[in-house]
Design a protein around this motif. Sequence first.
Motif, PDB file in Angstrom:
ATOM      1  N   ASP A 119      25.518  -2.550   3.083  1.00  0.00           N
ATOM      2  CA  ASP A 119      24.126  -3.259   3.468  1.00  0.00           C
ATOM      3  C   ASP A 119      23.576  -3.628   2.154  1.00  0.00           C
ATOM      4  N   SER A 120      23.800  -3.290   1.124  1.00  0.00           N
ATOM      5  CA  SER A 120      22.967  -3.199  -0.306  1.00  0.00           C
ATOM      6  C   SER A 120      23.643  -2.803  -1.293  1.00  0.00           C
TER       7      SER A 120
ATOM      8  N   ARG B 167      22.729  -0.666  -4.452  1.00  0.00           N
ATOM      9  CA  ARG B 167      21.662   0.393  -4.545  1.00  0.00           C
ATOM     10  C   ARG B 167      21.682   0.871  -6.125  1.00  0.00           C
TER      11      ARG B 167
ATOM     12  N   GLU C 276      15.150   6.020  -6.446  1.00  0.00           N
ATOM     13  CA  GLU C 276      15.761   4.705  -6.476  1.00  0.00           C
ATOM     14  C   GLU C 276      14.986   3.591  -7.382  1.00  0.00           C
TER      15      GLU C 276
ATOM     16  N   HIS D  93      17.141  -1.871  -4.623  1.00  0.00           N
ATOM     17  CA  HIS D  93      18.175  -2.216  -3.860  1.00  0.00           C
ATOM     18  C   HIS D  93      18.324  -3.662  -3.547  1.00  0.00           C
ATOM     19  N   ILE D  94      19.594  -4.357  -3.410  1.00  0.00           N
ATOM     20  CA  ILE D  94      19.621  -5.549  -3.242  1.00  0.00           C
ATOM     21  C   ILE D  94      20.144  -5.703  -1.850  1.00  0.00           C
ATOM     22  N   PRO D  95      19.412  -6.395  -0.951  1.00  0.00           N
ATOM     23  CA  PRO D  95      20.073  -6.429   0.569  1.00  0.00           C
ATOM     24  C   PRO D  95      20.880  -7.596   0.505  1.00  0.00           C
ATOM     25  N   LEU D  96      22.080  -7.281   1.361  1.00  0.00           N
ATOM     26  CA  LEU D  96      23.590  -7.809   1.108  1.00  0.00           C
ATOM     27  C   LEU D  96      23.592  -8.428   2.878  1.00  0.00           C
TER      28      LEU D  96
ATOM     29  N   ALA E 122      26.233   1.676   1.300  1.00  0.00           N
ATOM     30  CA  ALA E 122      25.875   0.773   0.007  1.00  0.00           C
ATOM     31  C   ALA E 122      26.992   0.927  -1.096  1.00  0.00           C
TER      32      ALA E 122
ATOM     33  N   THR F 235      26.601   2.012  -4.351  1.00  0.00           N
ATOM     34  CA  THR F 235      25.471   2.854  -5.023  1.00  0.00           C
ATOM     35  C   THR F 235      25.838   3.276  -6.637  1.00  0.00           C
TER      36      THR F 235
ATOM     37  N   PRO G  95      14.317 -10.108  -3.591  1.00  0.00           N
ATOM     38  CA  PRO G  95      15.784 -10.321  -3.449  1.00  0.00           C
ATOM     39  C   PRO G  95      16.213 -11.757  -3.908  1.00  0.00           C
TER      40      PRO G  95
END
Length: 397
Positions: free
Chosen positions: A70-71, A73, A82, A85-88, A200, A202, A374
């Motif tokens: 999903d991301s 992170r 955190e 996080h970059i959403p994918l 993620a 991470t 993003p």
Amino acid sequence: MDRVIVAGGGIGGVAVALALARKSIPTLVLEQAPELGEIGAGIQIAPNAFHCFDRLGVGDRARSEAVYIDSLRLMDGLSAEEIVHIPLGAAFRERFRNPYAVVHRADLHLALLEAAEKTGLVEIRTNHTVERYDQDGTSVTVYCTGREPVRGAALIGADGLRSPVRAQMLGDGPPIVSGHTTYRSVIPVDQMPEDLRWNAATLWAGPKCHIVHYPLKGWKVFNLVVTYHNNVTEAEAGRPVPVEEVKRGFEHIHPRAQRIIEHGSNWRLWVLCDREPTDRWVDGRVVLLGDAAHPMLQYFAQGACMAMEDGVTLAEFLADHPDDIEKALQAYQALRVPHTARVQLGSRSIGQYIYHPAGATAMARNHVLRSWAPDDYYDRLDWLYSGSILPDAKPVM
């Protein structure tokens, strides 16, 4: 075109053999190991790799093997907070026309290998260690230890970090030992701390160290990759090590991150190496590809992706210029060298300023990365992920 010889049966070597077969060009792959296969564990597959999978006719297979995260992170290894996080998800996929995923190296290699064998145009010989080559302007003769010489229209050196083909071509000595050591483990999902079972890729970034984890094999296992600066000067690959050795480089980071390492088992180490970019990959009818051409540190997660891009691009140029192989190789070199050099140098920079900084430099990293939306990240990755570096020929589906 007569057959092309490929030195090396890893991901890059098999990918270029498959790419050439799809252009009706036969290949002979020479692999020094007694059997083909990939060691290691998971790798991250960005959209530019999926562009290559489609060109190679293995897009459906690759997608079925992958885990879609999903991301991306980024966590602060000292505070356990955190950073970003970059959403994918949908917006990312729409922008780059393909997903971001993770896959086991062995599964990816097997998908390419089985597709290559099915073409009937790829011959693979194991237990063949390439020593040197000769050429006469019309063909290349390759000499392997204890074997009869073989001849082909060209030779592709896809034989890795310590490539004998590169050694003969460039004579530039051993690779650069970074002083960074990576330790790898794969653990069952139920052994991963429950509060860290994120979908993620991470990264826990700390002073002179980092931890990466993500799910693999349909969420059956987690891949663990941890790296720290221990200033080693000799290269090693795949040596088993006890967990106590792994933990030694992470005593200064947050306990929540340290717990991840404690759950790993069967750890193995790799000392990271690369080389300075070079603008010479071609010697007559001999050409370099993948790690033989542009070995890079792991921090951009692009080693396998770049090798596959090399293979697709090289096959396009050889198919376009079947009667002028040297012209084809020069065109490939001209296109790929600046792009891969950017990835090589960028990998070093990311390791220094994103993965491993301390103090004010880490604070500056956090401030800058938190300020981007993003779309800002997507804009900065467009040159790498869009697939625009590949030749303009339509994908082979």
